[in-house]
Scaffold this motif. Structure first.
Motif, PDB file in Angstrom:
ATOM      1  N   PRO A 134       3.204  31.257 -46.971  1.00 50.83           N
ATOM      2  CA  PRO A 134       3.951  31.077 -45.723  1.00 50.83           C
ATOM      3  C   PRO A 134       3.839  29.630 -45.234  1.00 50.83           C
ATOM      4  N   TRP A 135       4.873  29.124 -44.553  1.00 51.72           N
ATOM      5  CA  TRP A 135       4.933  27.726 -44.124  1.00 51.72           C
ATOM      6  C   TRP A 135       3.752  27.330 -43.261  1.00 51.72           C
ATOM      7  N   TRP A 136       3.292  28.215 -42.404  1.00 45.29           N
ATOM      8  CA  TRP A 136       2.213  27.871 -41.473  1.00 45.29           C
ATOM      9  C   TRP A 136       0.882  27.664 -42.201  1.00 45.29           C
ATOM     10  N   GLU A 137       0.719  28.274 -43.375  1.00 41.81           N
ATOM     11  CA  GLU A 137      -0.531  28.116 -44.107  1.00 41.81           C
ATOM     12  C   GLU A 137      -0.699  26.680 -44.607  1.00 41.81           C
TER      13      GLU A 137
ATOM     14  N   ILE B 188       0.271  24.037 -42.982  1.00 42.97           N
ATOM     15  CA  ILE B 188      -0.158  23.275 -41.802  1.00 42.97           C
ATOM     16  C   ILE B 188      -1.648  23.487 -41.556  1.00 42.97           C
ATOM     17  N   VAL B 189      -2.088  24.728 -41.633  1.00 43.91           N
ATOM     18  CA  VAL B 189      -3.510  25.029 -41.425  1.00 43.91           C
ATOM     19  C   VAL B 189      -4.352  24.363 -42.512  1.00 43.91           C
ATOM     20  N   ARG B 190      -3.925  24.472 -43.754  1.00 42.67           N
ATOM     21  CA  ARG B 190      -4.664  23.841 -44.849  1.00 42.67           C
ATOM     22  C   ARG B 190      -4.723  22.324 -44.661  1.00 42.67           C
TER      23      ARG B 190
ATOM     24  N   ILE C 228       5.738  19.846 -46.299  1.00 40.25           N
ATOM     25  CA  ILE C 228       5.066  20.366 -45.100  1.00 40.25           C
ATOM     26  C   ILE C 228       3.661  19.797 -44.995  1.00 40.25           C
TER      27      ILE C 228
ATOM     28  N   THR D 265       2.314  17.247 -42.140  1.00 33.87           N
ATOM     29  CA  THR D 265       1.137  17.620 -41.353  1.00 33.87           C
ATOM     30  C   THR D 265       0.107  16.498 -41.358  1.00 33.87           C
TER      31      THR D 265
END
Length: 160
Positions: free
Chosen positions: A7-10, A12-14, A68, A72
């Motif tokens: 997922p795209w948000w992962e 960003i978190v990574r 992404i 980030t």
């Protein structure tokens, strides 16, 4: 090519986690890592980059995932730069403060060793400042890894 496995948000978190940990590691490793790269320093940075690449992407090889993560990292770097420009405490925490390596022609060898600066590094800075150790009022290791030499003021008018 554009189909992401995560997922795209992962991404960003990574990216945020890796950025934060690497910032801390580079800060702890000392000023020489940041300032004056020697061939083995550059090699370490390159290997560090390679060692975290899979952690950033989670083995996702899509163009979208890479973009992404890159966005980030750039955003986090911009935020840290803006925050350190506005807060002296945060700037000191992230960048550190200059270290006094010598005064009045004397080198503080304990400070030099703890900062992992060689006598050759100081000699090179003296050559670049076109002065001798006897001419030195202060020697500083700057936050960016550079060595600054402040010369004594001459008692004779017209001399540097």
């Amino acid at each position: 090519m554009f189909d992401m496995q995560l997922p795209w948000w992962e991404f960003i978190v990574r990216g945020a986690i890796i950025y934060s940990v690497l910032l801390l590691m580079v800060r702890i490793s000392g000023r020489r890592t940041v300032g004056q790269f020697r061939p083995f320093d550059l090699l370490v940075v390159m290997l560090l980059s390679e060692s975290v690449s899979n952690s950033l992407s989670g083995s996702d090889e899509s163009v979208s995932g890479g973009l992404i993560v890159a966005a980030t990292l750039i955003a986090l770097n911009t935020l840290v730069a803006a925050a350190t420009a506005r807060s002296r405490k945060l700037a000191t925490l992230v960048d550190g403060t200059p270290i006094l390596l010598g005064r009045d022609g004397q080198i503080f060898h304990d400070a030099r060793r703890s900062a992992r600066i060689t006598e050759g590094d100081i000699e090179q800075a003296l050559h670049e400042a076109d002065c001798t150790l006897e001419d030195v009022q202060y020697i500083f290791l700057e936050s960016d890894g550079g060595i600054s030499i402040l010369q004594k003021k001459s008692a004779e008018p017209g001399k540097p």
